[in-house]
Design a protein around this motif. Structure first.
Motif, PDB file in Angstrom:
ATOM      1  N   GLY A  75      -2.641   4.691   1.450  1.00 53.85           N
ATOM      2  CA  GLY A  75      -1.273   4.509   0.858  1.00 53.85           C
ATOM      3  C   GLY A  75      -0.091   5.470   1.425  1.00 53.85           C
ATOM      4  O   GLY A  75       0.647   4.757   2.153  1.00 53.85           O
ATOM      5  N   TYR A  76      -0.916   6.637   1.933  1.00 49.11           N
ATOM      6  CA  TYR A  76       0.074   7.490   2.560  1.00 49.11           C
ATOM      7  C   TYR A  76       0.428   7.140   3.794  1.00 49.11           C
ATOM      8  O   TYR A  76       1.510   7.186   4.587  1.00 49.11           O
ATOM      9  CB  TYR A  76      -0.323   8.913   2.315  1.00 49.11           C
ATOM     10  N   ASN A 103       4.159   4.408  -7.641  1.00 50.83           N
ATOM     11  CA  ASN A 103       5.860   4.388  -7.412  1.00 50.83           C
ATOM     12  C   ASN A 103       6.179   5.038  -6.293  1.00 50.83           C
ATOM     13  O   ASN A 103       5.594   4.520  -5.390  1.00 50.83           O
ATOM     14  CB  ASN A 103       6.718   5.263  -8.602  1.00 50.83           C
ATOM     15  N   PHE A 104       7.156   6.110  -6.117  1.00 49.12           N
ATOM     16  CA  PHE A 104       7.501   6.237  -4.689  1.00 49.12           C
ATOM     17  C   PHE A 104       6.960   7.612  -4.414  1.00 49.12           C
ATOM     18  O   PHE A 104       7.557   8.450  -3.502  1.00 49.12           O
ATOM     19  CB  PHE A 104       9.004   6.411  -4.936  1.00 49.12           C
ATOM     20  N   ALA A 105       5.851   7.809  -4.947  1.00 50.58           N
ATOM     21  CA  ALA A 105       5.136   9.450  -4.758  1.00 50.58           C
ATOM     22  C   ALA A 105       4.986   9.659  -3.314  1.00 50.58           C
ATOM     23  O   ALA A 105       5.178  10.671  -3.149  1.00 50.58           O
ATOM     24  CB  ALA A 105       3.995   9.501  -5.768  1.00 50.58           C
ATOM     25  N   TYR A 142       0.942  -1.118   0.070  1.00 55.22           N
ATOM     26  CA  TYR A 142      -0.158   0.081   0.006  1.00 55.22           C
ATOM     27  C   TYR A 142       0.819   1.468   0.047  1.00 55.22           C
ATOM     28  O   TYR A 142       0.427   2.226  -0.654  1.00 55.22           O
ATOM     29  CB  TYR A 142      -0.885   0.029   1.274  1.00 55.22           C
ATOM     30  N   SER A 143       1.993   1.103   0.700  1.00 54.45           N
ATOM     31  CA  SER A 143       2.703   2.317   0.740  1.00 54.45           C
ATOM     32  C   SER A 143       3.267   2.989  -0.602  1.00 54.45           C
ATOM     33  O   SER A 143       3.569   3.984  -0.781  1.00 54.45           O
ATOM     34  CB  SER A 143       3.920   2.117   1.720  1.00 54.45           C
ATOM     35  N   PHE A 144       3.119   2.139  -1.623  1.00 55.92           N
ATOM     36  CA  PHE A 144       3.611   2.523  -2.862  1.00 55.92           C
ATOM     37  C   PHE A 144       2.383   2.881  -3.636  1.00 55.92           C
ATOM     38  O   PHE A 144       2.466   2.860  -5.123  1.00 55.92           O
ATOM     39  CB  PHE A 144       4.438   1.378  -3.613  1.00 55.92           C
ATOM     40  N   THR A 145       1.098   3.044  -3.201  1.00 55.38           N
ATOM     41  CA  THR A 145       0.199   3.284  -3.931  1.00 55.38           C
ATOM     42  C   THR A 145      -0.858   4.520  -3.389  1.00 55.38           C
ATOM     43  O   THR A 145      -0.491   4.890  -2.412  1.00 55.38           O
ATOM     44  CB  THR A 145      -0.881   2.057  -4.132  1.00 55.38           C
ATOM     45  N   ASP A 146      -1.766   4.835  -4.214  1.00 56.98           N
ATOM     46  CA  ASP A 146      -2.629   5.647  -3.750  1.00 56.98           C
ATOM     47  C   ASP A 146      -4.065   4.711  -3.446  1.00 56.98           C
ATOM     48  O   ASP A 146      -4.457   3.866  -4.169  1.00 56.98           O
ATOM     49  CB  ASP A 146      -3.146   6.646  -4.531  1.00 56.98           C
ATOM     50  N   SER A 196     -11.955   2.232  -3.347  1.00 57.84           N
ATOM     51  CA  SER A 196     -11.462   1.662  -4.728  1.00 57.84           C
ATOM     52  C   SER A 196     -10.034   0.965  -4.818  1.00 57.84           C
ATOM     53  O   SER A 196      -9.433   0.883  -3.458  1.00 57.84           O
ATOM     54  CB  SER A 196     -11.357   2.787  -5.739  1.00 57.84           C
ATOM     55  N   PRO A 197      -9.856   0.289  -5.511  1.00 56.40           N
ATOM     56  CA  PRO A 197      -8.554  -0.663  -5.418  1.00 56.40           C
ATOM     57  C   PRO A 197      -7.169   0.235  -5.212  1.00 56.40           C
ATOM     58  O   PRO A 197      -7.399   1.407  -5.940  1.00 56.40           O
ATOM     59  CB  PRO A 197      -8.414  -1.496  -6.799  1.00 56.40           C
ATOM     60  N   PRO A 198      -6.067  -0.395  -5.008  1.00 55.87           N
ATOM     61  CA  PRO A 198      -5.142   0.603  -4.723  1.00 55.87           C
ATOM     62  C   PRO A 198      -4.417   0.932  -6.295  1.00 55.87           C
ATOM     63  O   PRO A 198      -4.446  -0.033  -7.037  1.00 55.87           O
ATOM     64  CB  PRO A 198      -4.112  -0.275  -3.903  1.00 55.87           C
ATOM     65  N   VAL A 199      -3.745   2.325  -6.326  1.00 57.61           N
ATOM     66  CA  VAL A 199      -3.232   2.640  -7.734  1.00 57.61           C
ATOM     67  C   VAL A 199      -2.023   2.895  -7.328  1.00 57.61           C
ATOM     68  O   VAL A 199      -1.362   3.665  -6.558  1.00 57.61           O
ATOM     69  CB  VAL A 199      -3.919   3.791  -8.193  1.00 57.61           C
TER      70      VAL A 199
END
Lengths: 491, 321, 354
Positions: free
Chosen positions: B283-284, B57-59, B42-46, B51-54
């Motif tokens: 994710g954040y 990258n490393f945003a 999750y930490s690499f997603t929004d 809704s499913p994780p998107v």
């Protein structure tokens, strides 16, 4: 020896495996217990949760469809309310044979986690509510658009107060039908006015002399220090105030600003949601008025004083230390007859432009997009909003029913509880709603409201922080703009 | 039995060791590793849960670490990618620095005092243990009330006795974190049990032998009690560190989930919680969780390394080499 | 021993062991008393809040003793009574309303027509003590705490048994054996509690839902059989204070690893085991975060979930929350008091010398 250890471990693991194979027993419900719907079959891996495949349970004849109403994101979790909600569910279930309704009551503090867990696990509730406009806005992307349902059934929305239906409509998408409105006005403490020797504020809605300027004047006259000097007197001692004149800190900054009728009302962005206008001149004027009210004129309590007035975070008005309090009708669902002083209602004042806007809260129900049995959910929703059920629910929650046809009945029921209060103030207040609403959606809703705007309010209310409205709002505008830019870069 | 002689003594010992810890390994593989890797993913997603994780990258990581240099150079915190993240870290570190040493020292000395043969010692211990049993939510509510600047327990007493206006406690940004430290000290008796167990584990013949050699109380304390207690102190230090960095429930209750006033009590875990369940930024939140994980892991490793110097184990494996 | 040389000028200051120990004890008791007072006062405050009702909490927050104004009925209204100083005589009069200048308008209930405007500060408000024990009754009956208690006991005993068993095994493994990866694994064990639980909540929930354990007590009990970082760490520390000579002695006597564990380590680490048991009980008793998400229907809730729900339902009623919380601490305190016996025994000797 080693064998023994191995055997022990195998037993442990075996026990676990056996337990895992046990099928879940259906839950036994008691009338007062909150109940959960049965978990449908989910076929996804737990890590990447895509939207669960909606497999309708085989509808054999005679089997009822479950509709769960998730209560806990707003009001509805008081014991008296729970009893009334369950009674309402019983009423529905006894008169309908195809659908079974249950109220799932979750305490507010855990409601988000619980709801998220249910949605992630594929067991989203069919209806959510009652939800304020703010909460509904947070779920904008996960609530079903009700417009197709309304059109399909030719659902008549004319009986609702005009703005009420549009309060939850964004870009044509209607994500929640309104249950009731909570207009805002001023509660005033008669004892406090007596102690200061000041006349009670007018209750006449058309009295044009009741302006923000007059409010400030009256508030200062009613603020008393420990020697009974009012804030207008030169001997006033701001360090020892025993009675404050006015307070509105229950509300957010967006609600505060509504009184000044800025161009975008309580919305911190332009109508295309791309530009932040938090440092709009009206916003600055309004915020500076509040800031001066606390730190220069001393008629409004700061955060330390508020915690003294309101130790349980219940309300600052009940402690007999506040002369005027701006709030909404939901406050009246508590037992205000127990207040240790006499009180009455007064209208929101006219602003400097000669108009009047009184912010309104509204509660409604919405349908999560991921829920199953949406048609049945829609049926239940319509039933909940029928006049007599609407009235019952509003009685529980303390709102003014959103249906015009129930106005008389509602007024009568209020008059029973509060015979000596001027109730016209409430009904007149509904005509001065704020549109766009101060709780309406903006991108990154919670981020902007909590991170930026709540912080601004905290600065203004806390001693030793920056109290200059312009400087605070200018900084906040930069932050909001940054959030908006980040949002639009990816949407 | 002859089968076993194929394995060397050392190998046999090592295998036995693994077997003994196998219950935990099993549990880890079943219950823990899945959710841990899920959150790392999750930490690499929004991810807003609905809704499913998107994948982004490393945003998330970039957002946290961007702008550090500019901000340091210009002393302007608004240049940071996420100034609130750093604020929450600062609050948490401040609390940890204040609360951890105090908790360790006070807890230890309390246990030493309560280990004496004084009358009614059971009663004393129960009194000190009492606050740690009260549910965290109730403690927070109670102390929120005690610290109330106008109608609480403290300020009226301070004003009556010292004739000085008391501070704003939780309402004052400068006093908010110290107030929480005080509140935490009220429950220091909870850790007392472990110290007591440790003190009970020191064999009395050590003390007897020392007395025969003519050691006084102070010497007995420094040369017997303290060294024998270092394993327990080490335990409380490591767990205390892990715990203070994850301080959450009480702050949540006292500040209504806000972390106020003006974010002075916005602890790391509270900000994480806000991101996860309020802002729809799970994710954040996962990113924040893993960064905290790394920080605490590094600190724990340092403490472990240092333990070779100051922790004494009677039955330590080092002696067996 | 005490110096008996009469030539020492400060002879009286050199104390013998007896006197030294007594002084230490007195000093200890003194410190403990001060601390205990500081600990008890907030608790008394809590009790005071729990005995008031909503009106008293709002309007009379500074009085520790719950009291309520004595009122008199005048013209259909209940007005508070004051002892009023009028021309040197004191009479009981009712306060009709406030007046500017910190004065109040008083009337004699027997003769309501006559009003007196007097300074409020000079008059004494009359109170009577009013304790609201029904708060406790409500706290006990508002929810089916009997069911919750049973559920909590199941978690405590079954889970506690599993916890003690598994943690002992695992801690023994970490403390008494040399193996290449053991240190890394130990760090891995600790690292499982370094990750904040909020981000693991949703994945764990989905996991449990897939295997059908949601709304049962299984998520609270079964993981206990697989050890947890806190207790393993603590037991490992304790095991490492036990010298190896005991192990060796046992081995010479022919004991294998398990027998060594049961007959040598456990007796020596008894206080630590009791501590583990107590902590597990407290955890089962007080932890609500995950149980609240995993347990849906009321008949599966534990005490902590019940209390948390109670707090949420009666959110602004501080008195009820305090009353409920007070009720909740009684069993753990009783348990702790009774568990003291173990702590006072201690370990007298190691079983051998040398």
């Amino acid at each position: 020896m080693k064998r023994l250890i191995l055997i022990l471990n195998l037993i442990l693991i075996g026990a676990m495996a056996i337990a895992a194979c046990a099928t879940p027993t259906t839950v036994v419900t008691s009338p007062v217990a909150p109940v959960v719907t049965e978990a449908p079959v989910v076929t996804e891996a737990p890590v990447v949760t895509e939207a669960p495949v909606v497999t309708e349970p085989p509808a054999t004849t005679g089997e009822k469809v479950h509709v769960t109403i998730f209560v806990g994101l707003g009001t509805g979790t008081d014991p008296a309310q729970i009893d009334a909600e369950n009674a309402l569910a019983a009423k529905y279930n006894s008169t309908h044979d195809k659908i079974e309704v249950e109220f799932l009551i979750v305490p507010y503090d855990q409601s988000r986690e619980r709801l998220d867990a249910m949605i992630a696990g594929g067991t989203a509730p069919q209806l959510l509510g009652p939800m304020g406009i703010e909460t509904t806005a947070q779920f904008l992307n996960s609530l079903e658009d009700l417009t197709p349902y309304i059109q399909r059934d030719n659902y008549d929305t004319a009986d609702f107060y005009g703005p009420a239906v549009s309060l939850n409509t964004y870009e044509g998408k209607n994500i929640g039908l309104p249950l009731g409105l909570y207009p805002s006005f001023i509660f005033f403490n008669k004892n406090a006015f007596d102690a200061a020797g000041v006349d009670y504020p007018t209750q006449d809605y058309n009295d044009k002399t009741w302006t923000i300027t007059k409010l400030r004047e009256v508030a200062m006259q009613v603020t008393l220090d420990v020697n009974a000097n009012s804030a207008t007197s030169p001997d006033f001692d701001p360090a020892n105030i025993t009675q404050y004149g006015f307070d509105n800190s229950w509300d957010s900054i967006r609600g505060w600003e509504v009184m000044w009728a800025p161009a975008n009302m309580g919305r911190p962005t332009t109508s295309d949601y791309k530009t932040a206008i938090v440092n709009d001149p009206d916003w600055i004027t309004g915020l500076q008025w509040y800031s001066d009210a606390i730190w220069k004129d001393h008629f409004m309590p700061d955060s330390a004083a508020i915690s003294g007035l309101d130790p349980a975070n219940g309300d600052p008005f009940a402690v007999n230390g506040l002369a005027m309090w701006m709030s909404n009708t939901w406050y009246m669902s508590e037992s205000l007859n127990e207040l240790p002083f006499k009180w009455d209602l007064a209208p929101t004042p006219f602003n400097l432009r000669g108009t009047r806007i009184a912010q309104v809260d509204a509660d409604g129900f919405g349908m999560p997009k991921d829920a199953k049995n949406k048609d049945e959910a829609w049926e239940v929703l319509k039933w909940l909003l029928e006049p007599e059920n609407n009235l019952e629910l509003c009685r529980i929650y303390g709102c003014m029913p959103a249906r015009k046809s129930t106005e008389t009945a509602y007024k009568a029921s209020l008059a029973e509880i509060y015979p000596s209060i001027n109730l016209d103030v409430i009904f007149n207040a509904a005509t001065y709603l704020d549109v766009p609403n101060h709780e309406s959606w903006v991108p990154e809703f919670a981020s902007i409201n909590n991170d930026v705007l709540a912080f601004v309010q905290s600065q203004i209310l806390t001693a030793g922080e920056d109290h200059d409205a312009k400087s605070v709002l200018d900084k906040a505008n930069v932050e909001v703009q940054k959030i908006l830019d980040e949002y639009w870069a990816t949407h | 039995m002859l089968k076993h002689s194929r394995l060397s003594l050392r190998k046999r010992e090592s295998l036995t060791g693994y077997l003994f810890i196998s219950p935990w390994i099993a549990g880890f593989l079943i219950f823990t590793i899945g959710p841990m890797f899920a959150s790392l993913y999750y930490s690499f997603t929004d991810y807003d849960i609905i809704s499913p994780p998107v994948w982004n990258n490393f945003a998330n990581y970039k957002k946290i670490f961007s702008g550090i240099f500019e901000a340091l150079i210009t002393h302007d915190s608004s240049k940071l990618g996420d100034p609130i993240f750093w604020q929450s870290l600062k609050v948490t570190l401040t609390y940890a620095i204040m609360a951890l040493p105090l908790g360790l020292i006070v807890g230890f000395f309390l246990a030493v005092l309560l280990n004496q043969k004084i009358p009614f010692v059971n009663l004393w211990r129960t009194v000190y243990f009492l606050p740690s049993v009260i549910a965290g939510v109730a403690v927070a509510l109670l102390w929120g009330r005690i610290f109330n600047p106008k109608v609480g327990l403290l300020n009226p007493v301070i004003e009556a006795v010292l004739h000085v206006k008391g501070p704003g406690w939780l309402a004052d940004p400068h006093w908010a974190v110290p107030s929480l430290v005080i509140m935490g000290l009220w429950g220091v008796g909870g850790g007392m049990i472990i110290y007591l167990a440790g003190l009970q584990g020191v064999p009395t013949d050590f003390y007897d032998a020392a007395k025969v050699d003519g050691a006084n109380l102070y010497q007995r304390f420094i040369h017997i009690t303290l060294p024998m207690m270092t394993p327990v102190i080490f335990y409380n230090l490591v767990l205390g560190m892990i715990g203070t960095f994850q301080y959450f429930t009480e702050v949540y209750v006292i500040t209504n989930g806000e972390g106020g006033p003006v974010r002075s009590t916005l602890f790391y875990n509270l900000y994480l919680y806000q991101n996860a369940f309020r802002y729809n930024h799970m994710g954040y939140a996962a990113t924040m969780a893993w960064l905290l994980f790394i920080l605490v892991l590094v600190l724990t490793l340092l403490v472990f390394r240092s333990s070779d110097v100051w922790v004494y184990y009677e039955g330590g494996l080092k002696g067996r080499e | 021993m005490a110096a008996t040389n009469r030539n020492l000028p400060f002879r009286s200051l050199t104390l013998g062991y007896r006197a030294q120990e007594r002084m230490i004890k007195v000093f200890a008791v003194l410190l403990l008393t001060i601390g205990a007072v500081a600990i008890i006062i907030p608790f008394l405050f809590m009790l005071s809040l729990g005995l008031k009702d909503a009106v008293q909490i709002r309007s009379d927050p500074l009085s520790l003793i719950p009291r309520t104004p004595i009122t008199a009925e005048v013209n259909g209204e209940n007005l508070p009574l004051y002892e009023v100083n009028l021309d040197g005589t004191s009479r009981q009069m009712a306060l009709l309303k406030n007046a500017p200048g910190k004065k109040g308008v008083f009337i004699d209930p027997a003769n309501p027509q006559q009003t007196y405007t007097l300074l409020l500060a000079d008059q004494k408000a009359l109170y009577r003590i009013e304790i609201h024990l029904e708060n406790f009754k409500l706290a006990l009956t508002a929810q089916p705490f009997g069911t919750y208690f049973i559920n909590t006991m199941i978690v405590t005993f079954v889970g506690g048994f599993g916890m003690l068993l598994s943690c002992t095994f695992v801690a023994y493994g970490f403390s008494r054996f040399r193996a290449r990866w053991l240190n890394v694994l130990f760090l891995l064990l600790l690292s499982t509690i370094m990750l904040p639980s909020q981000v693991r909540l949703i994945p764990i929930y989905v996991l449990f839902q897939k295997i059908g354990w949601i709304n049962t007590l299984l998520p609270l009990i079964v993981p206990a059989f697989f050890a947890n970082a806190y207790d393993v760490f603590m037991l490992r520390q304790f095991f490492m204070t036990i010298p190896f000579e005991l192990d060796d002695q046992a081995k010479i006597d022919g004991a294998n690893s398990i027998q060594t564990m049961f007959y040598v380590m456990l007796p020596q680490a008894r206080p630590a085991l009791i501590a583990v048991a107590i902590f597990h009980f407290l955890y089962a008793w007080n932890d609500f975060y995950e149980p609240l998400i995993f347990l849906h229907t009321q008949d599966h809730w534990t005490m902590a979930v019940g209390l948390q729900t109670f707090n949420a339902l009666y959110a602004i009623n501080t008195h009820l929350i305090m009353a409920a919380s007070i009720v909740m601490i009684i069993p753990p305190i009783v348990l702790f008091f009774m568990a003291q016996k173990v702590f006072t025994q201690g370990v007298v000797f190691r079983g051998f010398k040398g």
